[in-house]
Design an enzyme around this catalytic site. Structure first.
Site, PDB file in Angstrom:
ATOM      1  N   CYS A 182      33.193  30.768  47.043  1.00 22.66           N
ATOM      2  CA  CYS A 182      34.223  30.753  48.108  1.00 22.66           C
ATOM      3  C   CYS A 182      33.761  31.263  49.435  1.00 22.66           C
ATOM      4  O   CYS A 182      34.279  30.187  50.482  1.00 22.66           O
ATOM      5  CB  CYS A 182      35.079  31.282  47.413  1.00 22.66           C
ATOM      6  SG  CYS A 182      35.725  30.777  45.629  1.00 22.66           S
TER       7      CYS A 182
ATOM      8  N   GLU B 125      42.739  33.011  43.845  1.00 23.70           N
ATOM      9  CA  GLU B 125      41.713  33.291  44.686  1.00 23.70           C
ATOM     10  C   GLU B 125      41.387  31.509  45.199  1.00 23.70           C
ATOM     11  O   GLU B 125      41.145  31.205  43.860  1.00 23.70           O
ATOM     12  CB  GLU B 125      40.805  33.658  43.966  1.00 23.70           C
ATOM     13  CG  GLU B 125      41.196  35.401  44.218  1.00 23.70           C
ATOM     14  CD  GLU B 125      41.406  36.386  44.920  1.00 23.70           C
ATOM     15  OE1 GLU B 125      41.007  35.767  46.063  1.00 23.70           O
ATOM     16  OE2 GLU B 125      42.070  37.029  45.249  1.00 23.70           O
ATOM     17  N   LEU B 126      41.204  30.666  46.116  1.00 18.84           N
ATOM     18  CA  LEU B 126      41.248  29.395  46.204  1.00 18.84           C
ATOM     19  C   LEU B 126      39.933  28.809  47.119  1.00 18.84           C
ATOM     20  O   LEU B 126      38.981  29.468  47.154  1.00 18.84           O
ATOM     21  CB  LEU B 126      42.543  29.364  46.680  1.00 18.84           C
ATOM     22  CG  LEU B 126      43.744  28.787  45.488  1.00 18.84           C
ATOM     23  CD1 LEU B 126      45.705  28.542  46.213  1.00 18.84           C
ATOM     24  CD2 LEU B 126      43.259  28.800  44.029  1.00 18.84           C
TER      25      LEU B 126
ATOM     26  N   GLU C  86      36.678  22.214  52.270  1.00 20.68           N
ATOM     27  CA  GLU C  86      35.670  23.413  51.911  1.00 20.68           C
ATOM     28  C   GLU C  86      34.493  22.092  51.396  1.00 20.68           C
ATOM     29  O   GLU C  86      34.385  21.788  50.481  1.00 20.68           O
ATOM     30  CB  GLU C  86      35.985  23.705  51.105  1.00 20.68           C
ATOM     31  CG  GLU C  86      35.201  25.139  50.202  1.00 20.68           C
ATOM     32  CD  GLU C  86      35.655  25.863  49.348  1.00 20.68           C
ATOM     33  OE1 GLU C  86      35.987  26.550  49.159  1.00 20.68           O
ATOM     34  OE2 GLU C  86      37.268  24.946  48.451  1.00 20.68           O
TER      35      GLU C  86
ATOM     36  N   GLY D 167      39.851  29.247  41.991  1.00 21.44           N
ATOM     37  CA  GLY D 167      39.120  28.078  41.844  1.00 21.44           C
ATOM     38  C   GLY D 167      39.655  26.489  42.949  1.00 21.44           C
ATOM     39  O   GLY D 167      40.241  28.079  43.541  1.00 21.44           O
ATOM     40  N   SER D 168      39.713  25.702  42.934  1.00 20.24           N
ATOM     41  CA  SER D 168      39.698  25.217  44.407  1.00 20.24           C
ATOM     42  C   SER D 168      41.711  25.018  44.225  1.00 20.24           C
ATOM     43  O   SER D 168      42.409  25.556  43.439  1.00 20.24           O
ATOM     44  CB  SER D 168      39.892  23.068  43.370  1.00 20.24           C
ATOM     45  OG  SER D 168      40.757  22.724  42.484  1.00 20.24           O
TER      46      SER D 168
END
Length: 470
Positions: free
Chosen positions: A279, A245-246, A373, A225-226
């Site tokens: 992502c 996992e950003l 992002e 996520g963020s």
């Protein structure tokens, strides 16, 4: 659908509507869980973890294999569910369902490969006559918090290795897209997974996620996520194993000797799938001034030809974003860049939740469309003059998840491979490519830890050292 708490399907008085992003129709209704459900799930998971630890590798393999085969036999159903709740084109929905089959099969195989190793204790003074070896054992209770953009396969990337490693798992899917995770849970139970070894809780992340992540009974958290949410989880997690996992704003670097037709094809393929809500989607193209204009022209024709519209239509390539407010945000970021001196080459228009595939040229690295992002269907082009400048522009980011480099010069390729600050580097293709067996993860604010079944199993097991003294 009901939600699953320790293998039991339950409803709640308060509910959440699952909305189709294209036409805002109600796809389904799920319960709005609360902290009582968190407690029930954790209590069950502690018992379930003990059951899972006693399952043989063969039994875990068979459960995951059967689940994979079930999804494969229902591929169209799962693909349609993904499209209805998330909005990606049906061709991408089917593709994701197929990838989830592979992810579960890879996880099944890893269940049979977990092993320790011997340690040569006699290689140091005082170790003579002693035998040392390691054992890998399950962590216990794993919490899997997944994002909306891949509502089935990213859940499979967390749940598959957790089960392969012999853990119990509690899934917290996003409220926008909970249906695929609930269906996967149903399939796993039907495949023989012990009932108390899995829960799938639907409801607000701020309440359920916080309750799960703070609890000391949880031994492992895996989150996609963020960055802000990831930071919050790390702050509250305490002494736990954590995989993050950003975000990303993945670049492609294009050298003067690049095949421009191949570059244009890669940008169109990796910059706009799932409406850019990936992502590792191509967000920045950093191109040599020598070929900058030619590349823009070649890419414009391909991007402008991408059909947008109803994601259930077979010819649609770019569907809606997850919600109209996200399309409005992308529209605002593009307008902000244009006001600061950038220009729209193609696209730039919004209709509801659909934002046209867009190219923005002459973007400065300080513009938000470049340095943050975007997570939407727009790609920013920036020219460079030297290899040093290209590296500086690419690395001038808090993120480091994926990057692409186009060059025919092996020395240049090797330099980028060594000096780009990125966890995944693609030579002569865009960053938006992932094979489910590979180690996947980023550097810097893009997170830490690796996914990919083999690597995730390592993250979801503990290592014991055994010494036999004579």
């Amino acid at each position: 659908m009901k939600m699953c708490v320790g293998g039991e399907w339950v409803s709640k008085p308060r509910q959440i509507e699952v909305i189709h992003p294209f036409d805002n129709s109600v796809v389904d209704i799920v319960p709005r869980g609360d902290l009582d459900d968190v407690e029930r799930a954790l209590t069950a998971a502690v018992r379930g973890a003990k059951v899972m630890a006693k399952l043989s590798a063969w039994e875990r393999y068979r459960i995951l294999k059967k689940a994979a085969e079930t999804i494969e036999s229902r591929l169209e159903e799962f693909g349609r569910t993904i499209t209805l709740e998330e909005g990606k084109p049906i061709t991408e929905g089917r593709f994701e369902a197929g990838r989830a089959v592979q992810t579960l099969m890879l996880s099944a195989e890893e269940a049979r490969r977990i092993h320790g190793e011997t340690v040569p204790l006699d290689a140091s003074p005082g170790g003579e006559g002693r035998l040392g070896f390691t054992l890998r054992v399950p962590c216990g209770v794993v919490v899997a918090i997944s994002p909306f953009n891949f509502p089935l396969n990213l859940v499979a990337h967390k749940v598959g290795p957790a089960i392969a490693a012999g853990n119990a798992v509690i899934i917290k899917p996003p409220s926008n897209t909970p249906l695929s995770a609930l269906k996967l849970t149903e399939v796993l139970l039907q495949a023989g997974l012990p009932a108390e070894a899995i829960s799938c809780l639907t409801g607000p992340g701020g309440e359920l996620g916080d309750g799960l992540c703070r609890d000391s009974r949880v031994r492992k958290i895996t989150f996609t996520g963020s960055v802000p949410v990831g930071e919050r989880i790390c702050q509250m997690a305490g002494i736990k194993r954590v995989t993050m996992e950003l975000g990303s704003n993945s670049p492609i670097i294009v050298m003067p000797d690049a095949d421009l037709e191949k570059v244009a094809t890669a940008v169109a393929a990796t910059g706009y799938s799932n409406a850019g809500q990936v992502c590792i989607s191509t967000q920045r193209v950093i191109a040599s001034r020598e070929i900058y204009g030619d590349l823009l022209a070649a890419t414009k024709s391909k991007v402008a030809a991408l059909p947008t519209g109803d994601p259930l239509a077979e010819n649609t390539k770019v569907g809606p974003m997850i919600r109209e407010q996200e399309a409005i945000r992308v529209e605002q970021w593009v307008a902000e860049a244009v006001k600061a001196g950038a220009r729209v080459v193609t696209g730039g228009h919004r209709q509801g939740a659909i934002y046209e595939p867009t190219i923005v040229a002459d973007v400065q690295s300080s513009m938000r469309i470049s340095c943050e992002e975007l997570f939407g269907p727009a790609v920013a082009f920036t020219p460079f003059g030297s290899v040093d400048e290209a590296l500086a522009l690419a690395n001038n980011s808090q993120f480091g998840l994926a990057a692409g480099v186009f060059t025919e010069n092996i020395s240049t390729a090797v330099r980028f491979a060594r000096e780009l600050e990125s966890g995944n580097i693609h030579l002569n293709w865009g960053p938006g490519w992932r094979q489910d067996l590979m180690p996947y993860g980023g550097l810097k604010a893009s997170g830490f830890g690796k996914e990919g079944p083999r690597y995730a199993v390592e993250e979801m097991t503990e290592l014991k050292m055994i010494i036999l003294h004579q």
